[in-house]
Design a protein around this motif. Structure first.
Motif, PDB file in Angstrom:
ATOM      1  N   THR A  19       0.851  -1.391   0.088  1.00  0.00           N
ATOM      2  CA  THR A  19       0.188  -0.343  -0.016  1.00  0.00           C
ATOM      3  C   THR A  19       0.450   0.940  -0.100  1.00  0.00           C
ATOM      4  OG1 THR A  19      -1.925  -1.080   1.315  1.00  0.00           O
ATOM      5  CG2 THR A  19      -1.755   0.848   0.815  1.00  0.00           C
ATOM      6  N   TYR A  23       1.253   4.090  -3.238  1.00  0.00           N
ATOM      7  CA  TYR A  23       1.090   5.580  -2.822  1.00  0.00           C
ATOM      8  C   TYR A  23       2.050   6.468  -3.540  1.00  0.00           C
ATOM      9  CZ  TYR A  23       0.130  10.004  -1.475  1.00  0.00           C
ATOM     10  OH  TYR A  23      -0.589  11.311  -0.869  1.00  0.00           O
ATOM     11  N   THR A  24       3.775   6.291  -3.114  1.00  0.00           N
ATOM     12  CA  THR A  24       5.324   6.522  -3.306  1.00  0.00           C
ATOM     13  C   THR A  24       5.264   6.752  -4.224  1.00  0.00           C
ATOM     14  OG1 THR A  24       5.924   4.700  -2.596  1.00  0.00           O
ATOM     15  CG2 THR A  24       5.235   6.444  -0.839  1.00  0.00           C
ATOM     16  N   HIS A  27       2.007   9.243  -6.190  1.00  0.00           N
ATOM     17  CA  HIS A  27       1.137   9.863  -5.921  1.00  0.00           C
ATOM     18  C   HIS A  27       2.493  10.651  -5.626  1.00  0.00           C
ATOM     19  CE1 HIS A  27      -2.822   8.494  -7.046  1.00  0.00           C
ATOM     20  NE2 HIS A  27      -2.809   7.399  -6.794  1.00  0.00           N
ATOM     21  N   ASP A 116      -7.204   2.553   2.618  1.00  0.00           N
ATOM     22  CA  ASP A 116      -7.543   4.450   2.708  1.00  0.00           C
ATOM     23  C   ASP A 116      -7.286   5.102   3.656  1.00  0.00           C
ATOM     24  OD1 ASP A 116      -9.419   4.257   0.195  1.00  0.00           O
ATOM     25  OD2 ASP A 116     -10.833   3.848   0.900  1.00  0.00           O
ATOM     26  N   ILE A 119      -3.251   5.244   3.379  1.00  0.00           N
ATOM     27  CA  ILE A 119      -2.824   6.455   3.070  1.00  0.00           C
ATOM     28  C   ILE A 119      -3.060   7.826   3.666  1.00  0.00           C
ATOM     29  CG2 ILE A 119      -3.629   7.940   0.523  1.00  0.00           C
ATOM     30  CD1 ILE A 119      -3.719   4.670  -0.238  1.00  0.00           C
ATOM     31  N   GLN A 123      -0.493  10.767   4.287  1.00  0.00           N
ATOM     32  CA  GLN A 123      -0.421  11.867   3.618  1.00  0.00           C
ATOM     33  C   GLN A 123      -0.457  13.587   4.631  1.00  0.00           C
ATOM     34  OE1 GLN A 123      -4.257  11.754   1.600  1.00  0.00           O
ATOM     35  NE2 GLN A 123      -3.028  11.455  -0.156  1.00  0.00           N
TER      36      GLN A 123
END
Length: 250
Positions: A19, A23-24, A27, A116, A119, A123
């Motif tokens: 996960t 993401y890295t 995004h 979610d 993530i 963030q």
């Protein structure tokens, strides 16, 4: 931002790792997962010679110390580190108050929206990381060099220039220069009004302008550097230069 994950369950560790890496990769490339550990001792050994900024820690670790005790160790080394606890049992979360650990977030493994939540926590951690390392003091520009954060006073910076190396920028200042990952658009958001974007490749300090060459549409800086000026920026540059002359020029 350097991230460390410590989770003793292999399946959970693979899921968390996947996960974070997804993401890295797609995004936020300024986040790096530097260690994926099964035991707290691996984290402690890593921190002997390295640094990190954000930690995802399982509370229930099958080891001599648990995730809370590992967090205490991390806090002693870095009071500003972002710590995110992961647990199967919600009642374990209240122990973080007993240990006096200021955690950034708490994530339940059984939550239906686990991905979610991971993530979202990542963030928020990155936002706090930027606030601490890039916006904590006015009058300075902070850049990452290897494992360290270097701060350079705005008044010492001649200009920023896009590097020939992809995704890198060169900062030229009175004591030399630094090359680091970034882009001029992001830098513009972190500096003050003394800097002016005169070209897609240059972001110059108005205080160091020596002369404007109207025929060649170039600017000469006080360190001898000649920077091109794009046609669309020329008129505004002249206005800003004249204004800087009136308000106080080096």
């Amino acid at each position: 931002m350097r991230v460390i994950l410590c989770e003793d369950d292999p399946q959970q560790r693979r899921f968390l790792q996947s996960t974070i890496l997804q993401y890295t990769s797609f995004h936020e490339t300024n986040i790096e997962l530097v260690l994926c550990a099964a035991k707290p001792e691996e984290v402690m050994t890593y921190l002997t010679d390295h640094q990190a900024d954000c930690y995802f820690l399982d509370i229930e670790l099958d080891a001599d110390i648990n995730g809370l005790e590992l967090a205490q160790f991390i806090r002693e080394k870095d009071p500003l580190a972002n710590i995110i606890f992961i647990t199967t049992f919600a009642d374990k979360l209240k122990l973080t108050f007993t240990y006096k650990l200021a955690a950034l977030d708490y994530i339940l493994k059984e939550a239906p929206n686990l991905k979610d939540n991971i993530i979202s926590a990542l963030q928020v951690a990155f936002e706090k990381y930027e606030q601490i390392h890039f916006k904590e003091e006015t009058g300075f520009f902070a850049l990452k060099i290897g494992e360290f954060i270097k701060k350079v006073r705005f008044e010492d910076i001649y200009y920023f220039e896009t590097s020939h190396h992809a995704h890198k920028v060169i900062l030229r200042e009175i004591n030399g220069f630094y090359e680091f990952y970034g882009n001029l658009k992001e830098i513009e958001e972190k500096i003050d009004e003394r800097f002016f974007r005169c070209h897609r490749s240059y972001l110059i300090n108005l205080d160091y302008i020596e002369k404007l060459d109207m025929q060649k549409r170039q600017v000469l800086l006080k360190n001898g550097t000649i920077c091109d000026v794009s046609y669309r920026y020329w008129k505004n540059l002249k206005q800003h230069f004249l204004q800087s002359q009136l308000t106080g020029h080096k």
